[in-house]
Structure formats: structure tokens, C-alpha cells
Scaffold this active site. Structure first.
Site, short mmCIF file in Angstrom:
data_model
loop_
_atom_site.label_atom_id
_atom_site.label_comp_id
_atom_site.label_asym_id
_atom_site.label_seq_id
_atom_site.Cartn_x
_atom_site.Cartn_y
_atom_site.Cartn_z
CB SER A 1 -0.90 0.02 1.20
OG SER A 1 -1.86 0.92 0.85
CG ASP B 1 -7.08 -2.68 -3.79
OD1 ASP B 1 -7.53 -2.04 -2.85
OD2 ASP B 1 -5.89 -2.79 -3.80
CG HIS C 1 -5.53 -2.18 -0.18
ND1 HIS C 1 -5.01 -1.98 -1.46
CD2 HIS C 1 -4.74 -1.53 0.75
CE1 HIS C 1 -3.94 -1.01 -1.26
NE2 HIS C 1 -3.73 -0.72 -0.12
#
Length: 262
Positions: free
Chosen positions: A94, A216, A244
Site C-alpha cells: 500500500s 481493490d 487490498h
């Protein structure tokens, strides 16, 4: 306090090369527990907590320094130099995918390979660019987090995690979010969701792998494609995993993708 103590750095495994795992927003190094051990036989495996997360030294948190992702990237460079890293692999989930990219630009000798899991250089849509959110949506999200940290965590974690048929995954992410200091969470969220690192992508010299989940909401397919297109030396792999956080929801697939690349 040393850099390694400040960021709660742990080093395991064996091998000439190091593989550094970096966690995303609201998480800590424990989020890699299903993936990192698979590489201990061939790599020095380095795990750490960003300042303000996990068992890092909260007294080292500087609101000015960490108001932008560059502050976190500076820490990654410090960790790398403290461990005498050279030509290591950086695996960032991320927001840490972009933190790793920034660190590799600052100190190209540290990392020869970047693995970006669900990266996004810009979360806000603009003309000609799909980030996944309008500016108003991001401001609403940040306002909600600022007003009600626990409520935000309980509402957002299941949406971020996906995999509604496995509620224990969302529960883990919710609990991780809730353990984070609310003021630090608010600042890190703003640094993350208002960042714009699109202009930095062409500066990355490391060989890169973009791992894109099939569904996602945080980093949709168009974002992964954008990152791949603008990184000079990159591959894009679409995972079967949804949500995610494939490091938690699909560790075997994540391990296989990393292993095939390195």
C-alpha cells in the site's frame, strides 16, 4: 535510541541479500507474518514498524517530519544504511510501496528490486487520471477519521480488506487500526491519501514488480496500470486475490509472485 530500536527492526533468516518488508497504513510488521518467513532460507529478512506504528518509539514521532511520505522514506534509508544494505529487495504494501520508491530514489544503492503490493501514487482523481476517489470523498474520509477513529476503523477495515466471506480478516485489520494512536493515524492518513508521487515514478531505477489485486477499492486496476506504465523497468502482475491486503488474504499467491520475481 538507535534507528533500529526506533523502528523496532527485526532481522532473521540467512543469505547474502536482504529482503525488507514494509507495512501499510494502520498496520505493523505483524501483517507480513504469513509471507516473510517463506524467504528466511534465502534472504536476510528485515521487518520494521514505521514510527507511530506497532512497537516503534512513539516519542520519536515528529508531526512536521511525518506530514509527508518523504519523512518515512528518510527512515527507510536510515534503516538500510544502519544495516549496510546494498542491492536489497524492498517489498512495500500500500502506501509503503511509494515510500519504498522514494527511498530508492534517495539512495539507489540500497535496493535493486522493488515489489509494490497495491501501490498508488495518487488516490484522488484528476482529468486524465483515475485514482479511485474524488477530492471530496478523500476529505470526507479524513473528516470521518478525525471525528471518530474507532467508528472509522470499524467501517473502513471490512471495505479495505474485502473477502466478506472471511470476516476474521476484517476483524484483524479493524483491531490493527484501533490500536494506532488516533492523532498519528489522522496525520498518516492525510499524508497518504493526499500524496501525489506520480512525478517520482520515472525517477525509480530499481527493477520493479507491481502486484495488483483483482478487486481493490483502494488501488483499482487503472492505478496499477498507471504505476507500471510510468516505472521505467517494471512488470505488472494481476493477482487472483481480492481486496487490498493479499499478504493476509492470499499469502501463498503473494509468496509465489515475489519468489518468481526475485
Amino acid at each position: 535510541m538507535s534507528v533500529l530500536e526506533r523502528n523496532n527492526v527485526t532481522v532473521t533468516g540467512q543469505g547474502e541479500r536482504a529482503m525488507v518488508f514494509a507495512h501499510g497504513f494502520g498496520c505493523d510488521q505483524n501483517m507480513w507474518r504469513l509471507v516473510a518467513p517463506a524467504f528466511q532460507a534465502g534472504f536476510r529478512v528485515v521487518l520494521f514498524d514505521h514510527v507511530g506504528a506497532g512497537a516503534s518509539d512513539l516519542s520519536a514521532y515528529d508531526p512536521k517530519k511525518y506530514a509527508a511520505l518523504d519523512g518515512y522514506a528518510d527512515d527507510v534509508v536510515e534503516i538500510g544504511r544502519a544495516l549496510d544494505l546494498e542491492g536489497a529487495v524492498f517489498v512495500g504494501h500500500s502506501v509503503s510501496a511509494m515510500i519504498g520508491a522514494l527511498a530508492s530514489i534517495k539512495a539507489p544503492e540500497l535496493f535493486s528490486d522493488l515489489i509494490m503490493v497495491g501501490p498508488s501514487p495518487r488516490y484522488i482523481n484528476e482529468e486524465g487520471y483515475v485514482g479511485g476517489f474524488s477530492e471530496a470523498q478523500i476529505e470526507e474520509l479524513l473528516q470521518f477519521l478525525g471525528d471518530n477513529h474507532m467508528g472509522w476503523s470499524a467501517a473502513m477495515a471490512p471495505a479495505i480488506m474485502g473477502n466478506s466471506d472471511r470476516p476474521e480478516l476484517a476483524d484483524e485489520l479493524t483491531n490493527s487500526f484501533c490500536r494506532t494512536d488516533p492523532e498519528i493515524a489522522k496525520a498518516f492518513a492525510r499524508a497518504t491519501f493526499t500524496s501525489d508521487n506520480r512525478a517520482d515514478l520515472p525517477k525509480v531505477t530499481a527493477r520493479s514488480l507491481v502486484l495488483q489485486c483483482s478487486e481493490d477499492i483502494i488501488a483499482p486496476y487503472e492505478v496499477g496500470e498507471y504505476v507500471h506504465t510510468h516505472l521505467p523497468n517494471s512488470e505488472l502482475q494481476i493477482l487472483r486475490a481480492t481486496g487490498h491486503c493479499p499478504n493476509l488474504s492470499a499469502p501463498d499467491e503473494t509468496i509465489a509472485a515475489i519468489r518468481a520475481f526475485v
